[in-house]
Design an enzyme around this catalytic site. Sequence first.
Site, PDB file in Angstrom:
ATOM      1  N   THR A 193       0.820  -1.215   0.000  1.00 22.02           N
ATOM      2  CA  THR A 193       0.000   0.000   0.000  1.00 22.02           C
ATOM      3  C   THR A 193       0.856   1.268   0.000  1.00 22.02           C
ATOM      4  O   THR A 193       1.981   1.227   0.480  1.00 22.02           O
ATOM      5  CB  THR A 193      -0.796  -0.020   1.324  1.00 22.02           C
ATOM      6  OG1 THR A 193      -1.500  -1.228   1.378  1.00 22.02           O
ATOM      7  CG2 THR A 193      -1.692   1.156   1.497  1.00 22.02           C
ATOM      8  N   ARG A 221     -13.041  -8.907   0.573  1.00 20.65           N
ATOM      9  CA  ARG A 221     -12.259  -8.613   1.783  1.00 20.65           C
ATOM     10  C   ARG A 221     -11.807  -7.139   1.755  1.00 20.65           C
ATOM     11  O   ARG A 221     -11.342  -6.640   0.741  1.00 20.65           O
ATOM     12  CB  ARG A 221     -11.044  -9.539   1.859  1.00 20.65           C
ATOM     13  CG  ARG A 221     -10.074  -9.265   3.023  1.00 20.65           C
ATOM     14  CD  ARG A 221      -8.948  -8.336   2.636  1.00 20.65           C
ATOM     15  NE  ARG A 221      -7.931  -8.187   3.670  1.00 20.65           N
ATOM     16  CZ  ARG A 221      -6.941  -7.314   3.633  1.00 20.65           C
ATOM     17  NH1 ARG A 221      -6.841  -6.481   2.616  1.00 20.65           N
ATOM     18  NH2 ARG A 221      -6.056  -7.245   4.589  1.00 20.65           N
ATOM     19  N   VAL A 222     -11.963  -6.469   2.889  1.00 17.85           N
ATOM     20  CA  VAL A 222     -11.536  -5.077   2.986  1.00 17.85           C
ATOM     21  C   VAL A 222     -10.424  -4.993   4.035  1.00 17.85           C
ATOM     22  O   VAL A 222     -10.548  -5.557   5.122  1.00 17.85           O
ATOM     23  CB  VAL A 222     -12.730  -4.179   3.382  1.00 17.85           C
ATOM     24  CG1 VAL A 222     -12.269  -2.759   3.687  1.00 17.85           C
ATOM     25  CG2 VAL A 222     -13.772  -4.161   2.260  1.00 17.85           C
ATOM     26  N   ASP A 224      -7.226  -2.423   5.955  1.00 12.07           N
ATOM     27  CA  ASP A 224      -7.220  -1.227   6.805  1.00 12.07           C
ATOM     28  C   ASP A 224      -7.161   0.077   6.007  1.00 12.07           C
ATOM     29  O   ASP A 224      -7.567   1.126   6.507  1.00 12.07           O
ATOM     30  CB  ASP A 224      -6.034  -1.269   7.780  1.00 12.07           C
ATOM     31  CG  ASP A 224      -4.692  -1.401   7.055  1.00 12.07           C
ATOM     32  OD1 ASP A 224      -4.671  -1.974   5.944  1.00 12.07           O
ATOM     33  OD2 ASP A 224      -3.673  -0.951   7.599  1.00 12.07           O
TER      34      ASP A 224
END
Length: 291
Positions: A193, A221-222, A224
Amino acid sequence: RDVTGVQTCALPICTKPLIISSANGLHALDKGMAILKSGGDTLDAVIAAVTVVEDDPNDTSVGYGGLPNEDGVVELDASCMHGPTMRAGSVASVRNIKNVARLAKTVMENTNHVMIVGDGARRYAVDEGFEEMNLLTDKSRKIWLAWKASSSMNWRPGIDSPEWKEHMTKLFDGDEKEIAFAEHVIAHPPTGTIPCMAVNEKGDISATTTTSGLAWKIPGRVGDAPIIGAGCCVDNEVGAAGSTGKGEENIKISGGHTIIEQMRQGKSPKDACLEALARIAHNYKNDKKKL
Ligand code: ASP
């Protein structure tokens, strides 16, 4: 301490604008810095920087070319916070739209919501004029196929076919570098990320975090990155925090918020981050093997 004896956190006086990100965004920071230097908004600066990486097909952790979910579909998460106005925007599990950091900013600016997910986010993006496209590059598709071959009985050659190595050689046209990279990301599902934060001369702060999330995740799916207070957090009077790594751990400790609250109490950014990590360790009773 102020006159009442309450401990306060003095804001540093910023004489120079500053923009920071995780390592995979460093090459794009000039773009954001140019905006800061010309007196532009801090949120515009961080979004401009991460957009460069979202557009890059060679970065397999963000935007176009990100590694896909277990079905071979790229799903992106992103969020942003604008310190001077204390507003936030976020999108999660978005398919077919590459500039999700800008989409999160659009949610913040043009809607009465903070977070839009899944197909609703894709449709919202189209309504706002974002271009739809297939986010899976040939490179990411081949790496996904190699992962399928390594993790499924069915997605690899049968007993009458060449072995794994031959299969990989064929898949990657004999490119040893590509094969080594694919084998690495199969063994260690990568993180990557970009959290990016900026402060200007006035001390105004903004942040964004954008990602394709954990490679080979379950569809939907998620992580943070789109969770305000976990993968992205700004308090204009204190500071900002963003993250990369296994999002599930960060969500459980509300990492971004934890760090900012620690800084508000007077901790240095480093000690505030160490406190957040200590909470994750505590969740595992400091069991080094699990950690
Ligand atoms: N934090 C991201 C997530 O859990 C992954 C990453 O940093 O690459 O989705």
